[in-house]
Design a protein around this motif. Structure first.
Motif, PDB file in Angstrom:
ATOM      1  N   GLY A  27      15.712 -17.434  14.459  1.00 25.83           N
ATOM      2  CA  GLY A  27      15.405 -17.002  13.092  1.00 25.83           C
ATOM      3  C   GLY A  27      13.919 -16.899  12.788  1.00 25.83           C
ATOM      4  O   GLY A  27      13.521 -16.931  11.629  1.00 25.83           O
ATOM      5  N   LYS A  28      13.085 -16.715  13.805  1.00 26.39           N
ATOM      6  CA  LYS A  28      11.626 -16.626  13.594  1.00 26.39           C
ATOM      7  C   LYS A  28      11.253 -15.416  12.728  1.00 26.39           C
ATOM      8  O   LYS A  28      10.483 -15.533  11.787  1.00 26.39           O
ATOM      9  N   SER A  29      11.827 -14.267  13.066  1.00 26.87           N
ATOM     10  CA  SER A  29      11.464 -13.050  12.323  1.00 26.87           C
ATOM     11  C   SER A  29      12.015 -13.102  10.895  1.00 26.87           C
ATOM     12  O   SER A  29      11.351 -12.661   9.956  1.00 26.87           O
ATOM     13  N   LEU A  36       6.843 -13.570   3.554  1.00 23.37           N
ATOM     14  CA  LEU A  36       6.094 -12.442   3.012  1.00 23.37           C
ATOM     15  C   LEU A  36       6.814 -11.761   1.862  1.00 23.37           C
ATOM     16  O   LEU A  36       6.235 -10.949   1.158  1.00 23.37           O
ATOM     17  N   GLY A  37       8.087 -12.091   1.674  1.00 18.32           N
ATOM     18  CA  GLY A  37       8.872 -11.427   0.646  1.00 18.32           C
ATOM     19  C   GLY A  37       8.985  -9.945   0.919  1.00 18.32           C
ATOM     20  O   GLY A  37       9.116  -9.130   0.013  1.00 18.32           O
ATOM     21  N   ASN A  38       8.943  -9.590   2.178  1.00 20.17           N
ATOM     22  CA  ASN A  38       8.822  -8.200   2.566  1.00 20.17           C
ATOM     23  C   ASN A  38       9.271  -8.108   4.020  1.00 20.17           C
ATOM     24  O   ASN A  38       8.941  -8.981   4.809  1.00 20.17           O
ATOM     25  N   LYS A  39      10.013  -7.070   4.370  1.00 18.69           N
ATOM     26  CA  LYS A  39      10.449  -7.010   5.763  1.00 18.69           C
ATOM     27  C   LYS A  39       9.383  -6.373   6.648  1.00 18.69           C
ATOM     28  O   LYS A  39       9.065  -5.209   6.524  1.00 18.69           O
ATOM     29  N   ILE A  40       8.856  -7.184   7.548  1.00 21.45           N
ATOM     30  CA  ILE A  40       7.828  -6.715   8.473  1.00 21.45           C
ATOM     31  C   ILE A  40       8.408  -6.670   9.880  1.00 21.45           C
ATOM     32  O   ILE A  40       8.187  -5.757  10.652  1.00 21.45           O
ATOM     33  N   SER A  41       9.157  -7.715  10.218  1.00 20.65           N
ATOM     34  CA  SER A  41       9.640  -7.871  11.583  1.00 20.65           C
ATOM     35  C   SER A  41      11.146  -7.651  11.609  1.00 20.65           C
ATOM     36  O   SER A  41      11.859  -8.134  10.723  1.00 20.65           O
ATOM     37  N   ILE A  42      11.628  -6.925  12.606  1.00 18.47           N
ATOM     38  CA  ILE A  42      13.063  -6.637  12.627  1.00 18.47           C
ATOM     39  C   ILE A  42      13.863  -7.873  13.031  1.00 18.47           C
ATOM     40  O   ILE A  42      13.378  -8.761  13.727  1.00 18.47           O
ATOM     41  N   VAL A  43      15.108  -7.901  12.569  1.00 22.34           N
ATOM     42  CA  VAL A  43      15.989  -9.055  12.751  1.00 22.34           C
ATOM     43  C   VAL A  43      17.317  -8.556  13.297  1.00 22.34           C
ATOM     44  O   VAL A  43      17.811  -7.528  12.867  1.00 22.34           O
ATOM     45  N   SER A  44      17.891  -9.286  14.277  1.00 22.93           N
ATOM     46  CA  SER A  44      19.262  -8.965  14.663  1.00 22.93           C
ATOM     47  C   SER A  44      19.915 -10.177  15.289  1.00 22.93           C
ATOM     48  O   SER A  44      19.243 -11.148  15.621  1.00 22.93           O
ATOM     49  N   GLY A  45      21.230 -10.112  15.419  1.00 22.19           N
ATOM     50  CA  GLY A  45      21.973 -11.203  16.039  1.00 22.19           C
ATOM     51  C   GLY A  45      21.829 -11.215  17.554  1.00 22.19           C
ATOM     52  O   GLY A  45      22.317 -12.114  18.235  1.00 22.19           O
ATOM     53  N   PRO A  47      19.852 -11.806  20.910  1.00 18.06           N
ATOM     54  CA  PRO A  47      18.643 -12.511  21.348  1.00 18.06           C
ATOM     55  C   PRO A  47      17.610 -11.541  21.933  1.00 18.06           C
ATOM     56  O   PRO A  47      17.977 -10.486  22.453  1.00 18.06           O
ATOM     57  N   GLN A  48      16.356 -11.911  21.847  1.00 19.43           N
ATOM     58  CA  GLN A  48      15.237 -11.103  22.360  1.00 19.43           C
ATOM     59  C   GLN A  48      15.056  -9.804  21.579  1.00 19.43           C
ATOM     60  O   GLN A  48      14.840  -8.741  22.150  1.00 19.43           O
ATOM     61  N   THR A  49      15.159  -9.925  20.275  1.00 22.76           N
ATOM     62  CA  THR A  49      14.965  -8.753  19.424  1.00 22.76           C
ATOM     63  C   THR A  49      13.486  -8.401  19.314  1.00 22.76           C
ATOM     64  O   THR A  49      13.098  -7.239  19.453  1.00 22.76           O
ATOM     65  N   THR A  50      12.644  -9.410  19.054  1.00 22.98           N
ATOM     66  CA  THR A  50      11.221  -9.152  18.859  1.00 22.98           C
ATOM     67  C   THR A  50      10.551  -8.923  20.208  1.00 22.98           C
ATOM     68  O   THR A  50      10.706  -9.731  21.119  1.00 22.98           O
ATOM     69  N   ARG A  51       9.808  -7.812  20.303  1.00 20.70           N
ATOM     70  CA  ARG A  51       9.131  -7.510  21.570  1.00 20.70           C
ATOM     71  C   ARG A  51       7.620  -7.408  21.411  1.00 20.70           C
ATOM     72  O   ARG A  51       6.915  -7.138  22.366  1.00 20.70           O
ATOM     73  N   HIS A  52       7.137  -7.554  20.183  1.00 24.42           N
ATOM     74  CA  HIS A  52       5.693  -7.477  19.951  1.00 24.42           C
ATOM     75  C   HIS A  52       5.204  -8.776  19.333  1.00 24.42           C
ATOM     76  O   HIS A  52       5.986  -9.558  18.810  1.00 24.42           O
ATOM     77  N   GLN A  53       3.879  -8.923  19.357  1.00 23.66           N
ATOM     78  CA  GLN A  53       3.290  -9.978  18.549  1.00 23.66           C
ATOM     79  C   GLN A  53       3.008  -9.342  17.186  1.00 23.66           C
ATOM     80  O   GLN A  53       2.234  -8.395  17.100  1.00 23.66           O
ATOM     81  N   ILE A  54       3.654  -9.838  16.165  1.00 20.51           N
ATOM     82  CA  ILE A  54       3.570  -9.173  14.857  1.00 20.51           C
ATOM     83  C   ILE A  54       2.923 -10.106  13.847  1.00 20.51           C
ATOM     84  O   ILE A  54       3.384 -11.227  13.643  1.00 20.51           O
ATOM     85  N   ARG A  55       1.849  -9.631  13.240  1.00 23.96           N
ATOM     86  CA  ARG A  55       1.182 -10.462  12.240  1.00 23.96           C
ATOM     87  C   ARG A  55       1.586 -10.058  10.837  1.00 23.96           C
ATOM     88  O   ARG A  55       1.585  -8.888  10.496  1.00 23.96           O
ATOM     89  N   GLY A  56       1.929 -11.055  10.033  1.00 25.79           N
ATOM     90  CA  GLY A  56       2.222 -10.821   8.619  1.00 25.79           C
ATOM     91  C   GLY A  56       1.351 -11.749   7.799  1.00 25.79           C
ATOM     92  O   GLY A  56       1.193 -12.919   8.151  1.00 25.79           O
ATOM     93  N   ILE A  57       0.752 -11.229   6.744  1.00 28.49           N
ATOM     94  CA  ILE A  57      -0.201 -12.027   5.988  1.00 28.49           C
ATOM     95  C   ILE A  57       0.370 -12.416   4.636  1.00 28.49           C
ATOM     96  O   ILE A  57       0.764 -11.545   3.848  1.00 28.49           O
ATOM     97  N   ALA A  58       0.430 -13.716   4.373  1.00 26.14           N
ATOM     98  CA  ALA A  58       0.894 -14.206   3.067  1.00 26.14           C
ATOM     99  C   ALA A  58      -0.326 -14.549   2.227  1.00 26.14           C
ATOM    100  O   ALA A  58      -1.208 -15.287   2.672  1.00 26.14           O
ATOM    101  N   HIS A  59      -0.370 -13.984   1.018  1.00 26.95           N
ATOM    102  CA  HIS A  59      -1.507 -14.220   0.125  1.00 26.95           C
ATOM    103  C   HIS A  59      -1.080 -15.187  -0.977  1.00 26.95           C
ATOM    104  O   HIS A  59      -0.268 -14.838  -1.825  1.00 26.95           O
ATOM    105  N   LEU A  60      -1.605 -16.380  -0.921  1.00 26.02           N
ATOM    106  CA  LEU A  60      -1.287 -17.375  -1.954  1.00 26.02           C
ATOM    107  C   LEU A  60      -2.513 -17.542  -2.841  1.00 26.02           C
ATOM    108  O   LEU A  60      -3.593 -17.034  -2.538  1.00 26.02           O
ATOM    109  N   THR A 195      -0.547  -6.610   4.220  1.00 25.73           N
ATOM    110  CA  THR A 195       0.529  -7.546   4.529  1.00 25.73           C
ATOM    111  C   THR A 195       0.844  -7.595   6.025  1.00 25.73           C
ATOM    112  O   THR A 195       1.486  -8.518   6.487  1.00 25.73           O
ATOM    113  N   THR A 196       0.388  -6.583   6.751  1.00 29.65           N
ATOM    114  CA  THR A 196       0.579  -6.634   8.205  1.00 29.65           C
ATOM    115  C   THR A 196      -0.451  -5.738   8.895  1.00 29.65           C
ATOM    116  O   THR A 196      -0.946  -4.791   8.287  1.00 29.65           O
TER     117      THR A 196
END
Ligand SMILES: Nc1nc2c(ncn2[C@@H]2O[C@H](COP(=O)(O)OP(=O)(O)OP(=O)(O)O)[C@@H](O)[C@H]2O)c(=O)[nH]1
Ligand SMILES: [Mg+2]
Length: 307
Positions: A27-29, A36-45, A47-60, A195-196
């Motif tokens: 459940g990392k992605s 982020l309250g925003n879909k940046i990284s894809i999600v699926s059931g 395994p091994q869905t994410t293939r990139h290093q993906i940066r998402g920026i949260a602004h607090l 945001t990314t």
């Protein structure tokens, strides 16, 4: 400057990089997207869905957190998997905090111990994120005790254990607070609109791949790659041309589907999502290519942005 009887000293701004590390499918992605309250990284059931290093920026208000999503750490079979492991490990370096994500619906096994062995040897503070508690807390203690066994007499890098549900957004505020408490003071890295920094062509390719994954089962997803070959910004519409790579002709037939139904549905779902991101009408053209053993070909991996 703030003056006044009740004004407290101004808290400093905190900034830092936070890596999401863990086994595939924990459940990392999903967690990145909820932060982020925003879909940046894809999600699926799958395994091994994410293939990139993906940066998402949260602004607090008083912090900027740069989350780095990574491929799940797993045993490798070919060059792609090998590369995914390297990416995950490399993401650990140069981060201020590690979110070590585990799935409490599964009993921790030997694969989990291997991840723990990697993490215990480094000095960056860790938050153990016990995810999927919406499904119960059966194995929560097994993870905590398993970790403590591995730590033994070493110094324990885990600063917090936080049970969450990324899917139901439970305990995310507590987790965010814990992260901020571990970040150093410093000015923001990114401007508030960003945001990314995930390049658009790779993001669109991933969205297409997610729509394919959603409708496929088991092994086939690992044979699928998507390359966005061209993005053409015309006045009223953005045209996107993408290739879907598979290993065999039989897989090509599955992706095309009966009378082209499968690929048509993938196209509609992906186009709708991309239109939401670009806020413009999108024309999406997909075609399927057979490329035997693409997972082991360095040139193809590079073209796909996997190297
Ligand atoms: N029940 C439940 N399911 C979840 C939760 N978080 C994620 N999932 C599901 O777990 C599956 C994997 O989620 P991902 O976010 O893709 O997992 P990941 O760790 O990024 O996986 P890789 O990219 O393959 O390493 C998806 O089906 C999610 O919907 C949660 O809190 N509760
Ligand atoms: Mg992922």
């Amino acid at each position: 400057m703030e003056f006044g009887m009740n004004s407290e000293p101004r808290a400093e701004f905190r900034t830092g990089f936070v890596a999401l590390i863990g086994r595939p499918n924990v459940g990392k992605s999903t967690l990145l997207n909820v932060f982020l309250g925003n879909k940046i990284s894809i999600v699926s059931g799958i395994p091994q869905t994410t293939r990139h290093q993906i940066r998402g920026i949260a602004h607090l208000r008083r912090a900027q957190i740069v989350f780095v999503d990574t491929p799940g750490i797993h045993r490798f079979r070919h060059k792609l998997a090998n590369h995914l492991n390297t990416l995950a490990r490399r993401s650990i370096e140069d981060t201020e905090v590690i979110l070590y994500v585990v799935d409490v619906t599964r009993r921790p096994g030997p694969e989990e111990q291997k991840v723990m062995m990697v993490l215990v040897k480094q000095k960056i503070p860790i938050i153990m994120v016990l995810n999927k508690i919406d499904k119960g807390k059966k194995y929560v203690n097994d993870y905590i005790e398993g970790w403590k066994d591995i730590v033994g007499k070493r110094e324990d890098p885990v600063a917090y254990y936080i049970p969450v549900s990324a899917q139901k957004a439970t305990n995310i505020d507590e987790l965010t607070e814990a992260i901020v408490s571990l970040l150093p003071e410093g000015p923001p890295f990114y401007d508030p609109q960003t945001t990314t920094d995930f390049p658009l062509h790779l993001r669109i390719a991933d969205i297409i791949r997610e729509k394919i994954f959603e409708s496929l089962t088991e092994e086939l997803p690992h044979s699928v790659a998507v390359e966005v070959e061209e993005i053409e910004d015309k006045e009223k519409v953005i045209c996107v041309f993408a290739a879907i790579y598979v290993n065999r002709n039989s897989q090509k037939q599955i992706i095309i589907g009966k009378k082209g139904a499968f690929i048509k549905n993938v196209g509609i779902a992906a186009r709708t999502e991309v239109e939401g991101i670009l806020e413009k009408k999108v024309y999406l053209q997909l075609h399927v290519r057979v490329l035997k053993d693409w997972q082991s070909k360095p040139r193809i991996l590079q073209e796909l942005g996997y190297c």
